[in-house]
Design a protein around this motif. Sequence first.
Motif, PDB file in Angstrom:
ATOM      1  N   CYS A  77       0.812  -1.223   0.000  1.00  0.00           N
ATOM      2  CA  CYS A  77       0.000   0.000   0.000  1.00  0.00           C
ATOM      3  C   CYS A  77       0.847   1.276   0.000  1.00  0.00           C
ATOM      4  CB  CYS A  77      -0.944   0.004   1.190  1.00  0.00           C
ATOM      5  SG  CYS A  77      -2.240  -1.253   1.114  1.00  0.00           S
ATOM      6  N   GLY A  78       2.163   1.143   0.079  1.00  0.00           N
ATOM      7  CA  GLY A  78       3.034   2.312  -0.016  1.00  0.00           C
ATOM      8  C   GLY A  78       3.056   3.190   1.213  1.00  0.00           C
ATOM      9  N   GLN A 118      12.331  -8.968 -10.218  1.00  0.00           N
ATOM     10  CA  GLN A 118      11.919  -7.560 -10.187  1.00  0.00           C
ATOM     11  C   GLN A 118      12.200  -6.931  -8.833  1.00  0.00           C
ATOM     12  OE1 GLN A 118       7.670  -6.897 -10.213  1.00  0.00           O
ATOM     13  NE2 GLN A 118       7.882  -4.987 -11.375  1.00  0.00           N
ATOM     14  N   SER A 119      11.839  -7.649  -7.777  1.00  0.00           N
ATOM     15  CA  SER A 119      12.043  -7.128  -6.431  1.00  0.00           C
ATOM     16  C   SER A 119      13.524  -6.995  -6.100  1.00  0.00           C
ATOM     17  CB  SER A 119      11.365  -8.050  -5.422  1.00  0.00           C
ATOM     18  OG  SER A 119      11.472  -7.540  -4.117  1.00  0.00           O
ATOM     19  N   LEU A 120      14.323  -8.000  -6.468  1.00  0.00           N
ATOM     20  CA  LEU A 120      15.762  -7.930  -6.204  1.00  0.00           C
ATOM     21  C   LEU A 120      16.432  -6.813  -6.987  1.00  0.00           C
ATOM     22  CD1 LEU A 120      17.041 -11.619  -5.943  1.00  0.00           C
ATOM     23  CD2 LEU A 120      17.198  -9.820  -4.222  1.00  0.00           C
ATOM     24  N   GLN A 121      16.024  -6.642  -8.215  1.00  0.00           N
ATOM     25  CA  GLN A 121      16.595  -5.578  -9.041  1.00  0.00           C
ATOM     26  C   GLN A 121      16.314  -4.219  -8.406  1.00  0.00           C
ATOM     27  OE1 GLN A 121      14.938  -5.163 -13.077  1.00  0.00           O
ATOM     28  NE2 GLN A 121      17.026  -5.205 -13.851  1.00  0.00           N
ATOM     29  N   HIS A 122      15.087  -4.035  -7.953  1.00  0.00           N
ATOM     30  CA  HIS A 122      14.726  -2.775  -7.299  1.00  0.00           C
ATOM     31  C   HIS A 122      15.500  -2.609  -5.991  1.00  0.00           C
ATOM     32  CE1 HIS A 122      11.913   0.601  -6.716  1.00  0.00           C
ATOM     33  NE2 HIS A 122      12.045   0.325  -5.423  1.00  0.00           N
ATOM     34  N   PHE A 123      15.667  -3.707  -5.247  1.00  0.00           N
ATOM     35  CA  PHE A 123      16.402  -3.657  -3.986  1.00  0.00           C
ATOM     36  C   PHE A 123      17.861  -3.265  -4.208  1.00  0.00           C
ATOM     37  CE2 PHE A 123      19.049  -6.157  -0.936  1.00  0.00           C
ATOM     38  CZ  PHE A 123      18.770  -5.407   0.202  1.00  0.00           C
ATOM     39  N   ARG A 124      18.489  -3.827  -5.232  1.00  0.00           N
ATOM     40  CA  ARG A 124      19.889  -3.476  -5.513  1.00  0.00           C
ATOM     41  C   ARG A 124      20.020  -1.998  -5.874  1.00  0.00           C
ATOM     42  NH1 ARG A 124      22.350  -7.712  -3.024  1.00  0.00           N
ATOM     43  NH2 ARG A 124      21.805  -9.703  -3.972  1.00  0.00           N
ATOM     44  N   SER A 158      10.861  -5.903   1.142  1.00  0.00           N
ATOM     45  CA  SER A 158       9.735  -6.122   2.051  1.00  0.00           C
ATOM     46  C   SER A 158       8.806  -7.223   1.590  1.00  0.00           C
ATOM     47  CB  SER A 158       8.931  -4.822   2.209  1.00  0.00           C
ATOM     48  OG  SER A 158       9.694  -3.850   2.883  1.00  0.00           O
ATOM     49  N   ALA A 159       8.860  -7.556   0.306  1.00  0.00           N
ATOM     50  CA  ALA A 159       7.993  -8.606  -0.241  1.00  0.00           C
ATOM     51  C   ALA A 159       8.683  -9.197  -1.459  1.00  0.00           C
ATOM     52  CB  ALA A 159       6.627  -8.034  -0.620  1.00  0.00           C
ATOM     53  N   THR A 160       8.185 -10.320  -1.916  1.00  0.00           N
ATOM     54  CA  THR A 160       8.779 -10.960  -3.097  1.00  0.00           C
ATOM     55  C   THR A 160       8.549 -10.147  -4.349  1.00  0.00           C
ATOM     56  OG1 THR A 160       6.755 -12.268  -3.388  1.00  0.00           O
ATOM     57  CG2 THR A 160       8.544 -13.284  -2.143  1.00  0.00           C
ATOM     58  N   GLY A 161       7.602  -9.227  -4.326  1.00  0.00           N
ATOM     59  CA  GLY A 161       7.298  -8.369  -5.466  1.00  0.00           C
ATOM     60  C   GLY A 161       6.187  -7.409  -5.095  1.00  0.00           C
ATOM     61  N   PRO A 162       5.615  -6.691  -6.053  1.00  0.00           N
ATOM     62  CA  PRO A 162       4.507  -5.785  -5.755  1.00  0.00           C
ATOM     63  C   PRO A 162       3.222  -6.549  -5.468  1.00  0.00           C
ATOM     64  CG  PRO A 162       4.880  -5.871  -8.116  1.00  0.00           C
ATOM     65  CD  PRO A 162       5.988  -6.673  -7.486  1.00  0.00           C
ATOM     66  N   GLY A 215       3.324   1.536 -11.447  1.00  0.00           N
ATOM     67  CA  GLY A 215       2.903   2.403 -10.362  1.00  0.00           C
ATOM     68  C   GLY A 215       2.574   1.704  -9.063  1.00  0.00           C
ATOM     69  N   LEU A 216       2.907   0.418  -8.944  1.00  0.00           N
ATOM     70  CA  LEU A 216       2.650  -0.312  -7.702  1.00  0.00           C
ATOM     71  C   LEU A 216       3.806  -0.126  -6.724  1.00  0.00           C
ATOM     72  CD1 LEU A 216       1.250  -3.617  -9.217  1.00  0.00           C
ATOM     73  CD2 LEU A 216      -0.060  -1.869  -7.991  1.00  0.00           C
ATOM     74  N   PRO A 217       3.517   0.151  -5.459  1.00  0.00           N
ATOM     75  CA  PRO A 217       4.578   0.415  -4.484  1.00  0.00           C
ATOM     76  C   PRO A 217       5.470  -0.802  -4.229  1.00  0.00           C
ATOM     77  CG  PRO A 217       2.465   1.213  -3.669  1.00  0.00           C
ATOM     78  CD  PRO A 217       2.178   0.372  -4.875  1.00  0.00           C
ATOM     79  N   LEU A 218       6.732  -0.494  -3.915  1.00  0.00           N
ATOM     80  CA  LEU A 218       7.685  -1.486  -3.427  1.00  0.00           C
ATOM     81  C   LEU A 218       8.299  -0.936  -2.151  1.00  0.00           C
ATOM     82  CD1 LEU A 218       9.382  -2.398  -6.820  1.00  0.00           C
ATOM     83  CD2 LEU A 218       7.987  -3.939  -5.440  1.00  0.00           C
ATOM     84  N   GLY A 219       8.718  -1.841  -1.260  1.00  0.00           N
ATOM     85  CA  GLY A 219       9.219  -1.391   0.023  1.00  0.00           C
ATOM     86  C   GLY A 219      10.604  -1.887   0.362  1.00  0.00           C
ATOM     87  N   LEU A 220      11.261  -1.159   1.246  1.00  0.00           N
ATOM     88  CA  LEU A 220      12.538  -1.569   1.830  1.00  0.00           C
ATOM     89  C   LEU A 220      12.263  -2.021   3.252  1.00  0.00           C
ATOM     90  CD1 LEU A 220      15.713  -1.584   1.490  1.00  0.00           C
ATOM     91  CD2 LEU A 220      15.653   0.592   2.739  1.00  0.00           C
ATOM     92  N   GLN A 221      12.656  -3.246   3.569  1.00  0.00           N
ATOM     93  CA  GLN A 221      12.462  -3.811   4.903  1.00  0.00           C
ATOM     94  C   GLN A 221      13.730  -3.597   5.719  1.00  0.00           C
ATOM     95  OE1 GLN A 221      10.403  -7.871   6.429  1.00  0.00           O
ATOM     96  NE2 GLN A 221      12.063  -8.165   4.986  1.00  0.00           N
ATOM     97  N   VAL A 222      13.581  -2.997   6.878  1.00  0.00           N
ATOM     98  CA  VAL A 222      14.707  -2.652   7.741  1.00  0.00           C
ATOM     99  C   VAL A 222      14.513  -3.336   9.081  1.00  0.00           C
ATOM    100  CG1 VAL A 222      15.989  -0.777   8.823  1.00  0.00           C
ATOM    101  CG2 VAL A 222      14.918  -0.416   6.580  1.00  0.00           C
ATOM    102  N   ALA A 223      15.515  -4.083   9.530  1.00  0.00           N
ATOM    103  CA  ALA A 223      15.433  -4.795  10.806  1.00  0.00           C
ATOM    104  C   ALA A 223      16.635  -4.430  11.673  1.00  0.00           C
ATOM    105  CB  ALA A 223      15.375  -6.305  10.583  1.00  0.00           C
ATOM    106  N   GLY A 224      16.400  -4.394  12.967  1.00  0.00           N
ATOM    107  CA  GLY A 224      17.467  -4.055  13.895  1.00  0.00           C
ATOM    108  C   GLY A 224      17.727  -5.154  14.888  1.00  0.00           C
ATOM    109  N   SER A 225      18.539  -4.849  15.863  1.00  0.00           N
ATOM    110  CA  SER A 225      18.895  -5.819  16.887  1.00  0.00           C
ATOM    111  C   SER A 225      17.769  -5.956  17.902  1.00  0.00           C
ATOM    112  CB  SER A 225      20.190  -5.392  17.578  1.00  0.00           C
ATOM    113  OG  SER A 225      20.696  -6.437  18.383  1.00  0.00           O
TER     114      SER A 225
END
Length: 412
Positions: free
Chosen positions: A163-164, A237-243, A344-348, A383-393
């Motif tokens: 949902c962006g 697609q998701s990996l390409q965007h992530f890189r 954040s997901a395998t794709g949009p 135009g479908l959102p993609l996300g960056l997943q961030v995790a901490g300790s």
Amino acid sequence: MSLAEQINWARDRFALWEPRIRAFLPEEGRFERLRQEAEALEDRFPHPGDRTPLFGVLVGVKDVIHVEGSHTRAGGRLPHEHLQGAEADSVTSLRAAGALILGKTTTSEFSYTAPTSTRNPRNLNHTPGGSSSGSAAAVAAGLCPLALGTQTTGSIIKPAAFCGIVGFKPSYDRVSRSGLVPLAPSIDHVGLFAPDVKGIHEAARLLCSEWRTEQDLPNLRVLGVPEGPYLERASHQSLQHFRKACRRLEQAGFKIRSVPVMSDFEAIAKRHDNLLIGEAARVHSDWFATYREFYHPETADMVLRGRLVSEAALENARSSCWELRRELTELMATHQLDLWISPSATGPAPRGLENTGDSIMNLPWTHSGLPTINLPAGTTQAGLPLGLQVAGSWWADEEVLAWSEVLEAVMR
């Protein structure tokens, strides 16, 4: 803008958007109730200087979380009398800070995979994700600036990505699970949705136990990429965007460090599934025995499979949570990482409402209980959102949110 004006504005937006996205459960007299509650709230806090940042904020609450005055149905057809309980601590805390509950948001049945009729505000032909579908869609559509959800595998991070918007899963049990219809208690998390990290931050300070005043962030900013079979589960697609996102972060001054991790990811995923369905089967044992015909076929199948998970397998799966948490945090220390980043997901968001999407990219961070956030990171050509997943300790929720405000400025 006065509270009355805010509610009138919200009413008009609700009338425009809610019939399209179907994020909320029906409620007769919703806005008359809110007007009365707003008047009482202004009487409680007559002086602006006494009001918290959450004063008058409208909040959506996933319908597995108890709210006084509302029936909880958990997305299912069981007689609601069996599901009721005292109001959740998270809801009570928000009310005490001056927030107003806009209503109950839709959920997949018992927080599992059976889809709802809720649509993605970014594209009505696509799923908003599950199971916190209504909470994510409500925030994305601007119906409320804050919503509560839950995650047992990917039910906060994935719909936030689809949902962006920003979705935050705190460290396991950092936000109280009281007042929750559980799915699998050992891995259920209560978390938040908001349009931006600032909105998450305000609520997290209130809801996370033992909140610490954030320290200054280190000058060396190192982000770890979890290379190996886990990362390979993302689509091309998701990996390409992530890189590409990694390159943007490097250009902004972050150091990206590839770290081989989770070589046994398939076994981790299996243990997580055993824990989810095994505990869920035990949660639903009595209800299912009496009301089996009321269950969606996907949920019924989960319960039946979960019955086959032995107590020994469950105990092994619970131990796996601690082991993965230790592995990931020790690697952070060894490689001097501030955060982990991944798709954040395998794709949009998939097209259609019958499939809420794959949660596999969220699984290890839920299994380990580490604090995790989705940051909007651009869109596909469609135009479908993609996300960056961030995790901490572990228990580093404060640092994750502080870093995320920095990362958000880069990714927006």
